[in-house]
Design a protein around this motif. Structure first.
Motif, PDB file in Angstrom:
ATOM      1  N   GLU A   1       0.829  -1.205   0.000  1.00 44.18           N
ATOM      2  CA  GLU A   1       0.000   0.000   0.000  1.00 44.18           C
ATOM      3  C   GLU A   1       0.864   1.256   0.000  1.00 44.18           C
ATOM      4  O   GLU A   1       0.569   2.225  -0.711  1.00 44.18           O
ATOM      5  N   THR A   2       1.958   1.225   0.772  1.00 46.74           N
ATOM      6  CA  THR A   2       2.852   2.384   0.797  1.00 46.74           C
ATOM      7  C   THR A   2       3.574   2.532  -0.531  1.00 46.74           C
ATOM      8  O   THR A   2       3.772   3.649  -1.025  1.00 46.74           O
TER       9      THR A   2
ATOM     10  N   SER B   1       1.118   3.970  -2.911  1.00 48.83           N
ATOM     11  CA  SER B   1       0.890   5.374  -2.569  1.00 48.83           C
ATOM     12  C   SER B   1       2.046   6.247  -3.036  1.00 48.83           C
ATOM     13  O   SER B   1       1.843   7.363  -3.544  1.00 48.83           O
TER      14      SER B   1
ATOM     15  N   GLU C   1       1.807   6.608  -6.812  1.00 50.18           N
ATOM     16  CA  GLU C   1       0.710   7.533  -7.132  1.00 50.18           C
ATOM     17  C   GLU C   1       1.102   8.976  -6.839  1.00 50.18           C
ATOM     18  O   GLU C   1       0.817   9.884  -7.643  1.00 50.18           O
TER      19      GLU C   1
ATOM     20  N   ARG D   1      -8.978   8.896  -4.720  1.00 56.99           N
ATOM     21  CA  ARG D   1      -8.100   8.141  -3.827  1.00 56.99           C
ATOM     22  C   ARG D   1      -8.437   8.413  -2.357  1.00 56.99           C
ATOM     23  O   ARG D   1      -7.555   8.439  -1.500  1.00 56.99           O
TER      24      ARG D   1
ATOM     25  N   ARG E   1      -6.442   7.161   1.081  1.00 59.91           N
ATOM     26  CA  ARG E   1      -4.991   7.056   1.016  1.00 59.91           C
ATOM     27  C   ARG E   1      -4.359   7.955   2.081  1.00 59.91           C
ATOM     28  O   ARG E   1      -4.853   9.047   2.374  1.00 59.91           O
TER      29      ARG E   1
END
Length: 277
Positions: free
Chosen positions: A193-194, A197, A200, A238, A241
């Motif tokens: 997930e990091t 992120s 992104e 998003r 996030r």
């Protein structure tokens, strides 16, 4: 907007390279071959051809006739849900679906992202859409690719720098999820997930840099408006996030600056309005 993340996750191919060179490990005290320090020796430390592409983020911006933009799509392709081949297939599909005249925008993409994608396509036997086959020739010449690492440095006449340096100078937020040096460690730790992120956020930051660059070509572009359209849409797309509060704070700060500037202008051009207020 395009960004990828990658790391060396499978050393099988690197062991093939070591075997080709008839290389065997030596003790830490002995010097590496051919004048390399051990940390720089490709026989010891795998270089970029042996990396695995694990994450890609792509933002499709649509430009209107008045110079403004909208975020049409924001696609994230990442492990652990997708393997490298599936990430690459997803990138190909986004390129195939992009409208005619679309351009790729990156920071340092000509030196990293695009060669890594090309290497992956060669590895997995994938085929580029016809109008994107210029990528197979190294992106040399007049191609639909804006690489800010190249344009801002005058074609690398100035020393290349990190994107975060450029963004800091322009007061654009960057690297909110993690510092750049930490990404490979996050990949090895499976902190997907990091990693996603971070990928992104790099795309988001580059889109805000694009706003400044577009102003060079079109006087109608209002940079705060351009940025706010992107930020507002990203915050919607998003939600949840960890970097969203930073974007909201940046957006609020820019709005406060605009308000202060407008109030100051009103005091100069129409002081009687302030008196009436």
């Amino acid at each position: 907007m395009l960004d990828i993340e990658s790391a060396v996750l499978d050393d099988t191919a690197h062991k093939r390279y070591q075997a080709m060179e008839r290389w065997a490990p030596t003790s830490e005290e002995e010097p590496s071959r051919r004048g390399y320090k051990r940390c720089d020796d490709p026989l010891v430390t795998p270089r970029w051809p042996f990396q695995t592409l694990v994450t890609a983020a792509i933002m499709l911006l649509v430009e209107h006739a008045d110079g403004n933009v909208d975020v049409a799509r924001f696609v994230t392709l990442s492990a652990p849900d997708l393997d490298e081949r599936e990430v690459l297939a997803g990138i190909i599909q986004v390129l195939a679906d992009a409208p005619e005249g679309a351009e790729i925008v990156t920071y340092g993409g000509s030196m990293h992202d695009l060669p890594m994608i090309l290497m992956g396509l060669l590895k997995h036997g994938l085929t580029l859409p016809r109008r994107w086959q210029w990528l197979s020739h190294g992106g040399v010449g007049n191609t639909p690719h804006i690489d800010f690492s190249r344009t801002i440095t005058g074609g690398y006449r100035m020393k290349p720098v990190h994107e975060a340096e450029i963004l800091a100078a322009l007061d654009i937020p960057a690297k909110v999820p993690a510092p750049a040096f930490a990404v490979s460690g996050l990949i090895y730790a499976g902190e997907w997930e990091t990693v996603a992120s971070q990928c992104e956020f790099d795309v988001i930051a580059t889109s805000l840099l694009l706003a400044r660059w577009k102003k060079l070509h079109d006087a109608r572009v209002e940079v705060p408006v351009f940025e706010d359209r992107i930020l507002r849409r990203v915050i919607e797309l998003r939600e949840g996030r960890g970097y969203i509060p930073a974007l909201q704070a940046h957006r609020k700060r820019i709005f406060a600056q605009q308000t202060a500037t407008a109030e100051q202008a009103m005091g100069v051009l129409a002081p009687w309005l302030q008196d009436e207020a």
